[in-house]
Write a protein that holds these residues in place. Sequence first.
Motif, PDB file in Angstrom:
ATOM      1  N   ALA A  44     -18.430 -82.666 -66.914  1.00 16.80           N
ATOM      2  CA  ALA A  44     -19.900 -82.654 -66.968  1.00 16.80           C
ATOM      3  C   ALA A  44     -20.440 -81.486 -66.143  1.00 16.80           C
ATOM      4  CB  ALA A  44     -20.456 -83.980 -66.466  1.00 16.80           C
TER       5      ALA A  44
ATOM      6  N   GLU B 138     -22.396 -78.160 -67.566  1.00 17.71           N
ATOM      7  CA  GLU B 138     -23.722 -77.808 -67.019  1.00 17.71           C
ATOM      8  C   GLU B 138     -23.739 -76.330 -66.581  1.00 17.71           C
ATOM      9  OE1 GLU B 138     -26.447 -79.491 -67.006  1.00 17.71           O
ATOM     10  OE2 GLU B 138     -27.623 -78.065 -65.794  1.00 17.71           O
TER      11      GLU B 138
ATOM     12  N   THR C  62     -28.804 -76.145 -75.973  1.00 16.93           N
ATOM     13  CA  THR C  62     -28.715 -77.529 -75.514  1.00 16.93           C
ATOM     14  C   THR C  62     -27.248 -77.904 -75.271  1.00 16.93           C
ATOM     15  OG1 THR C  62     -28.594 -78.200 -77.824  1.00 16.93           O
ATOM     16  CG2 THR C  62     -30.766 -78.296 -76.785  1.00 16.93           C
ATOM     17  N   ALA C  63     -27.053 -79.017 -74.563  1.00 14.89           N
ATOM     18  CA  ALA C  63     -25.680 -79.471 -74.308  1.00 14.89           C
ATOM     19  C   ALA C  63     -25.617 -80.991 -74.310  1.00 14.89           C
ATOM     20  CB  ALA C  63     -25.197 -78.940 -72.966  1.00 14.89           C
ATOM     21  N   SER C  64     -24.445 -81.532 -74.657  1.00 19.74           N
ATOM     22  CA  SER C  64     -24.252 -82.977 -74.558  1.00 19.74           C
ATOM     23  C   SER C  64     -22.836 -83.216 -74.040  1.00 19.74           C
ATOM     24  CB  SER C  64     -24.422 -83.622 -75.937  1.00 19.74           C
ATOM     25  OG  SER C  64     -23.501 -83.049 -76.838  1.00 19.74           O
ATOM     26  N   VAL C  65     -22.694 -84.260 -73.231  1.00 22.05           N
ATOM     27  CA  VAL C  65     -21.366 -84.578 -72.695  1.00 22.05           C
ATOM     28  C   VAL C  65     -21.059 -86.037 -72.986  1.00 22.05           C
ATOM     29  CG1 VAL C  65     -19.951 -84.748 -70.614  1.00 22.05           C
ATOM     30  CG2 VAL C  65     -21.540 -82.845 -70.877  1.00 22.05           C
ATOM     31  N   ASP C  66     -20.000 -86.277 -73.754  1.00 22.07           N
ATOM     32  CA  ASP C  66     -19.654 -87.645 -74.101  1.00 22.07           C
ATOM     33  C   ASP C  66     -18.135 -87.738 -74.250  1.00 22.07           C
ATOM     34  OD1 ASP C  66     -19.704 -90.228 -74.932  1.00 22.07           O
ATOM     35  OD2 ASP C  66     -20.149 -89.752 -77.033  1.00 22.07           O
TER      36      ASP C  66
ATOM     37  N   HIS D  96     -25.634 -75.071 -79.547  1.00 19.59           N
ATOM     38  CA  HIS D  96     -25.339 -76.362 -78.916  1.00 19.59           C
ATOM     39  C   HIS D  96     -23.924 -76.352 -78.340  1.00 19.59           C
ATOM     40  CE1 HIS D  96     -25.758 -80.545 -77.907  1.00 19.59           C
ATOM     41  NE2 HIS D  96     -24.524 -80.730 -78.374  1.00 19.59           N
TER      42      HIS D  96
ATOM     43  N   GLY E  60     -21.072 -78.846 -76.716  1.00 18.50           N
ATOM     44  CA  GLY E  60     -20.806 -80.279 -76.627  1.00 18.50           C
ATOM     45  C   GLY E  60     -19.400 -80.593 -76.140  1.00 18.50           C
TER      46      GLY E  60
ATOM     47  N   GLN F 113     -16.831 -83.896 -76.362  1.00 16.95           N
ATOM     48  CA  GLN F 113     -16.704 -85.216 -76.966  1.00 16.95           C
ATOM     49  C   GLN F 113     -15.283 -85.749 -76.865  1.00 16.95           C
ATOM     50  OE1 GLN F 113     -18.310 -83.467 -80.534  1.00 16.95           O
ATOM     51  NE2 GLN F 113     -16.368 -83.615 -81.644  1.00 16.95           N
TER      52      GLN F 113
END
Length: 258
Positions: free
Chosen positions: A113, A117, A134-138, A171, A173, A175
């Motif tokens: 994470a 960032e 944008t970003a996503s962390v999963d 984007h 990401g 995952q």
Amino acid sequence: LRDRKLICQIIPFENRRQILVTHDATESARIEEMRRDFIANASHELRTPLTVIVGFLEIASSTPDLDPVSRQAHLSLMTEQGRRMQRLIEDMLTLSRLESVDYPLRPEPVRVAALVEEVLQEARALSGGRHSVTASVDGPDIVGSLEELRSAFGNLASNAVRYTPSGGTVHIGWQGGDGKSTGPQFVVSDTGIGIDQHHIARLTERFYRVDKSRSRETQGTGLGLAIVKHVLLRHRATLTITSEAGKGSSFIVTFPGP
Ligand code: ADP
């Protein structure tokens, strides 16, 4: 045996007989050719900015009363070309370190994470507000070299920004995998200029660029994806590139499964 390079040697043996020794040198010849290409490309890439710098230095020294405006313009061009040489040399050193057997991977727990960032903030700074980034962390944390992964992920994200016209989106990401064969994935997708299919297989070759002038304009060295490839090899991860010219691209890094 067509297309193979064989080295044959005839050695005299007892009773006037002879022994024929053959050695398949195809692979070493290929490596040697790659090395030669690399040196030729690197020299050419360094020569261009150096020519500009030396040219301006000559003008400056033969024109003592150069007006301050031209002087300033020359100085900033020389600085820009000097920086270009610095970037090239940094990337060449990084690549040679990654290939060296004396430079083993130093794995450590990586907080993904925080890493994502960092990559996001860098990509936003590079974009300067011209894109929506944008970003996503999963996904789970992993074990690897933070420094190397930072460089690989950073290169992919900066490419997405550099090859996406203003107003586009990028984007980033992280995952989880499918929990079986596929481990976690780092994905960068953009709505940029895209890449024609026939270029895709060659993108990770050193100095391979679809459009040299665009790469230069955006401060590229042509070594970014070669660095990515080596970092991923060291982490047993793979890179999948999907792209459509004029629409955008996705670069997917897949780590080994559990
Ligand atoms: P460079 O410094 O030229 O960007 P890279 O090794 O990072 O070198 O990338 C090689 C080439 O791959 C680039 O010159 C560009 O043509 C193409 N490329 C890489 N990423 C993208 C992307 N996200 N969209 C379109 N083209 C890309």
